[in-house]
Design a protein around this motif. Sequence first.
Motif, PDB file in Angstrom:
ATOM      1  N   CYS B 126       0.838  -1.193   0.000  1.00 26.19           N
ATOM      2  CA  CYS B 126       0.000   0.000   0.000  1.00 26.19           C
ATOM      3  C   CYS B 126       0.873   1.242   0.000  1.00 26.19           C
ATOM      4  CB  CYS B 126      -0.962   0.010   1.189  1.00 26.19           C
ATOM      5  SG  CYS B 126      -0.169   0.225   2.787  1.00 26.19           S
ATOM      6  N   THR B 127       0.278   2.334  -0.405  1.00 18.55           N
ATOM      7  CA  THR B 127       0.922   3.627  -0.249  1.00 18.55           C
ATOM      8  C   THR B 127       0.674   4.111   1.182  1.00 18.55           C
ATOM      9  OG1 THR B 127      -1.093   4.740  -0.971  1.00 18.55           O
ATOM     10  CG2 THR B 127       0.521   4.216  -2.668  1.00 18.55           C
ATOM     11  N   LEU B 128       1.599   4.885   1.709  1.00 16.01           N
ATOM     12  CA  LEU B 128       1.297   5.692   2.893  1.00 16.01           C
ATOM     13  C   LEU B 128       1.970   7.039   2.656  1.00 16.01           C
ATOM     14  CD1 LEU B 128      -0.063   6.171   5.535  1.00 16.01           C
ATOM     15  CD2 LEU B 128       2.012   5.433   6.695  1.00 16.01           C
ATOM     16  N   SER B 129       1.210   7.908   2.050  1.00 14.85           N
ATOM     17  CA  SER B 129       1.724   9.183   1.558  1.00 14.85           C
ATOM     18  C   SER B 129       0.853  10.303   2.079  1.00 14.85           C
ATOM     19  CB  SER B 129       1.672   9.175   0.028  1.00 14.85           C
ATOM     20  OG  SER B 129       1.925  10.459  -0.508  1.00 14.85           O
ATOM     21  N   ASN B 130       1.452  11.476   2.188  1.00 17.87           N
ATOM     22  CA  ASN B 130       0.647  12.658   2.485  1.00 17.87           C
ATOM     23  C   ASN B 130      -0.128  13.135   1.259  1.00 17.87           C
ATOM     24  OD1 ASN B 130       1.283  12.722   5.201  1.00 17.87           O
ATOM     25  ND2 ASN B 130       3.135  13.932   4.878  1.00 17.87           N
ATOM     26  N   GLY B 131       0.198  12.610   0.100  1.00 18.01           N
ATOM     27  CA  GLY B 131      -0.571  12.919  -1.106  1.00 18.01           C
ATOM     28  C   GLY B 131      -2.006  12.438  -0.954  1.00 18.01           C
ATOM     29  N   ASN B 132      -2.935  13.131  -1.593  1.00 18.22           N
ATOM     30  CA  ASN B 132      -4.341  12.728  -1.457  1.00 18.22           C
ATOM     31  C   ASN B 132      -4.666  11.531  -2.354  1.00 18.22           C
ATOM     32  OD1 ASN B 132      -3.895  15.408  -2.899  1.00 18.22           O
ATOM     33  ND2 ASN B 132      -5.778  14.736  -3.924  1.00 18.22           N
ATOM     34  N   LEU B 133      -5.817  10.921  -2.081  1.00 22.60           N
ATOM     35  CA  LEU B 133      -6.179   9.675  -2.758  1.00 22.60           C
ATOM     36  C   LEU B 133      -6.279   9.850  -4.266  1.00 22.60           C
ATOM     37  CD1 LEU B 133      -8.952   8.458  -0.279  1.00 22.60           C
ATOM     38  CD2 LEU B 133      -6.719   7.353  -0.630  1.00 22.60           C
ATOM     39  N   GLY B 134      -6.876  10.936  -4.699  1.00 19.61           N
ATOM     40  CA  GLY B 134      -7.026  11.169  -6.137  1.00 19.61           C
ATOM     41  C   GLY B 134      -5.668  11.304  -6.810  1.00 19.61           C
ATOM     42  N   LEU B 135      -4.799  12.070  -6.210  1.00 16.18           N
ATOM     43  CA  LEU B 135      -3.441  12.233  -6.725  1.00 16.18           C
ATOM     44  C   LEU B 135      -2.727  10.880  -6.818  1.00 16.18           C
ATOM     45  CD1 LEU B 135      -0.835  14.848  -5.399  1.00 16.18           C
ATOM     46  CD2 LEU B 135      -0.238  12.447  -5.616  1.00 16.18           C
ATOM     47  N   LEU B 136      -2.752  10.132  -5.738  1.00 13.77           N
ATOM     48  CA  LEU B 136      -2.021   8.854  -5.695  1.00 13.77           C
ATOM     49  C   LEU B 136      -2.597   7.850  -6.686  1.00 13.77           C
ATOM     50  CD1 LEU B 136      -1.641   8.568  -1.819  1.00 13.77           C
ATOM     51  CD2 LEU B 136       0.198   9.056  -3.455  1.00 13.77           C
ATOM     52  N   THR B 137      -3.917   7.862  -6.844  1.00  8.82           N
ATOM     53  CA  THR B 137      -4.564   6.914  -7.748  1.00  8.82           C
ATOM     54  C   THR B 137      -4.242   7.239  -9.203  1.00  8.82           C
ATOM     55  OG1 THR B 137      -6.373   6.575  -6.173  1.00  8.82           O
ATOM     56  CG2 THR B 137      -6.790   5.957  -8.468  1.00  8.82           C
ATOM     57  N   ARG B 138      -4.337   8.513  -9.555  1.00  6.62           N
ATOM     58  CA  ARG B 138      -4.030   8.878 -10.944  1.00  6.62           C
ATOM     59  C   ARG B 138      -2.553   8.663 -11.260  1.00  6.62           C
ATOM     60  NH1 ARG B 138      -8.399  12.952 -10.196  1.00  6.62           N
ATOM     61  NH2 ARG B 138     -10.021  12.338 -11.693  1.00  6.62           N
ATOM     62  N   MET B 139      -1.681   8.962 -10.296  1.00  4.68           N
ATOM     63  CA  MET B 139      -0.260   8.705 -10.485  1.00  4.68           C
ATOM     64  C   MET B 139      -0.008   7.215 -10.738  1.00  4.68           C
ATOM     65  SD  MET B 139       2.619   8.853  -7.514  1.00  4.68           S
ATOM     66  CE  MET B 139       2.719  10.615  -7.289  1.00  4.68           C
ATOM     67  N   ALA B 140      -0.644   6.381  -9.918  1.00 11.58           N
ATOM     68  CA  ALA B 140      -0.420   4.935 -10.033  1.00 11.58           C
ATOM     69  C   ALA B 140      -0.939   4.406 -11.364  1.00 11.58           C
ATOM     70  CB  ALA B 140      -1.112   4.211  -8.873  1.00 11.58           C
ATOM     71  N   LYS B 141      -2.089   4.918 -11.792  1.00 17.58           N
ATOM     72  CA  LYS B 141      -2.681   4.425 -13.041  1.00 17.58           C
ATOM     73  C   LYS B 141      -1.789   4.795 -14.224  1.00 17.58           C
ATOM     74  CE  LYS B 141      -7.174   4.022 -15.327  1.00 17.58           C
ATOM     75  NZ  LYS B 141      -7.499   2.626 -15.014  1.00 17.58           N
ATOM     76  N   ARG B 142      -1.291   6.014 -14.227  1.00 17.54           N
ATOM     77  CA  ARG B 142      -0.434   6.470 -15.330  1.00 17.54           C
ATOM     78  C   ARG B 142       0.904   5.719 -15.340  1.00 17.54           C
ATOM     79  NH1 ARG B 142       3.781   9.885 -15.405  1.00 17.54           N
ATOM     80  NH2 ARG B 142       4.239  11.004 -17.338  1.00 17.54           N
ATOM     81  N   ALA B 143       1.463   5.525 -14.147  1.00 19.35           N
ATOM     82  CA  ALA B 143       2.827   4.980 -14.062  1.00 19.35           C
ATOM     83  C   ALA B 143       2.853   3.453 -13.994  1.00 19.35           C
ATOM     84  CB  ALA B 143       3.533   5.554 -12.831  1.00 19.35           C
ATOM     85  N   GLY B 144       1.702   2.836 -13.726  1.00 18.24           N
ATOM     86  CA  GLY B 144       1.667   1.377 -13.589  1.00 18.24           C
ATOM     87  C   GLY B 144       2.173   0.886 -12.247  1.00 18.24           C
ATOM     88  N   LEU B 145       1.947   1.657 -11.209  1.00 22.96           N
ATOM     89  CA  LEU B 145       2.360   1.234  -9.854  1.00 22.96           C
ATOM     90  C   LEU B 145       1.305   0.279  -9.308  1.00 22.96           C
ATOM     91  CD1 LEU B 145       3.370   4.798  -8.606  1.00 22.96           C
ATOM     92  CD2 LEU B 145       4.902   3.015  -9.476  1.00 22.96           C
TER      93      LEU B 145
END
Lengths: 239, 239
Positions: B126-145
């Motif tokens: 899982c992520t544990l980031s101060n980034g918000n859920l929308g940011l982290l989700t879109r980042m992951a989808k684009r980057a393939g995380l």
Amino acid sequence: MNDAQAPIVPAVEVLAFDIFGTVVDWHGSIVRELGRRYPQVDGDAFALAWRAGYKPAMVRVMSGELGWTLIDDLHRMILDAILPQFGLERLGEEERRELNRVWHRLDPWPDAVAGLQRLKRKYLLCTLSNGNLGLLTRMAKRAGLPWDCVLSAEVFRAYKPDPATYLGVARVFDVPPDRVMLVAAHHDDLAAARACGLRTAYVVRPLEFGPAHPKDVAPQAGNDLHSRDLLHLADLLDC
Amino acid sequence: MNDAQAPIVPAVEVLAFDIFGTVVDWHGSIVRELGRRYPQVDGDAFALAWRAGYKPAMVRVMSGELGWTLIDDLHRMILDAILPQFGLERLGEEERRELNRVWHRLDPWPDAVAGLQRLKRKYLLCTLSNGNLGLLTRMAKRAGLPWDCVLSAEVFRAYKPDPATYLGVARVFDVPPDRVMLVAAHHDDLAAARACGLRTAYVVRPLEFGPAHPKDVAPQAGNDLHSRDLLHLADLLDC
């Protein structure tokens, strides 16, 4: 493939999925688990009794009678209550805990993984379930459900059909409600989402309650899409 | 591959990842985006100035001076404040909004996707980031995380290093804290996690602040593992 229903929903970016009954077969999975562990028990009746306690338990939480309680804990309360009816009152703590985790091990409907993989190419896919995050994550990992994000009542501290859940998805992804489509096998869930401005897609799951209890899956007015399963939904959404 | 460090951490079930700097290269990604959009601007200085506003902004939230504010909105406040220093005060709303979303489009370090894919076979990621859920989700989808679950300060309504975040991961997955390992390129994040009973793995990212500003990546006592990158972490954890 394309379909006459598709042009209705050009602007949707996020597909939010109900889980129990829509993506996974809770009834069949519990019947199979009971059959392996306690073959003397009527698995069909057990599954129905366990599930029947679910909505009343959530109502107790949302009314304030119970404080905020995760579904894992509600499932356990219901389990403890029904075990004597099935001659299983002798089960110890470890067995109860392990049986309760069957909800983490529910099997997807046969079309679910392939359908979601197709839908994921074009849409952002998230869960929107009353199941807790740990339950949904372990279920997805075991079953291969390719969520972009696991969202839950746990994130919003409110159970569906509370508007905070449907609107919470739009808020998390910073989009207007009509860019989110709820996908569910339950017309009441879809109606509540629609009242919040979400798009809605019904999925036909006639055997949600088991082969002995087929449910009415007739279309209802108001839903944007009516799909036979998630592969058909991918067809309708041109994925 | 195996390694002498591995036997220390037999019971870990969940790997929780810091994101900015640990999994994705915020500095290089912002420099590249600036170079494409505004080639007259010193991208290195711009990236550093934007990031420098991050911790002070979170402190303002956690102190109560600001109400709960998502990182997307904090990034935007900082962006608005620094644009004049770089001659970009003329940018309109749409350009500012689009530039601010560069944080959703950060590129992963070259080892990240392959390392995570290996680690995912054995651990819940899982992520544990101060980034918000929308940011982290879109980042992951684009980057393939390939996260099993996207967790964020947004879920816990607290920013790291608040204990509610580290302990929140253990609570979500219903495991003791020592079954969770935080993976991060920042010793202060790891120290705060360790104080909550989590296991810790440091990841060396000497160029987090760009090639002109190499950072000290010496091991510090207390971390369970010290890894060169996420592929090396997979080696250390026998994945």
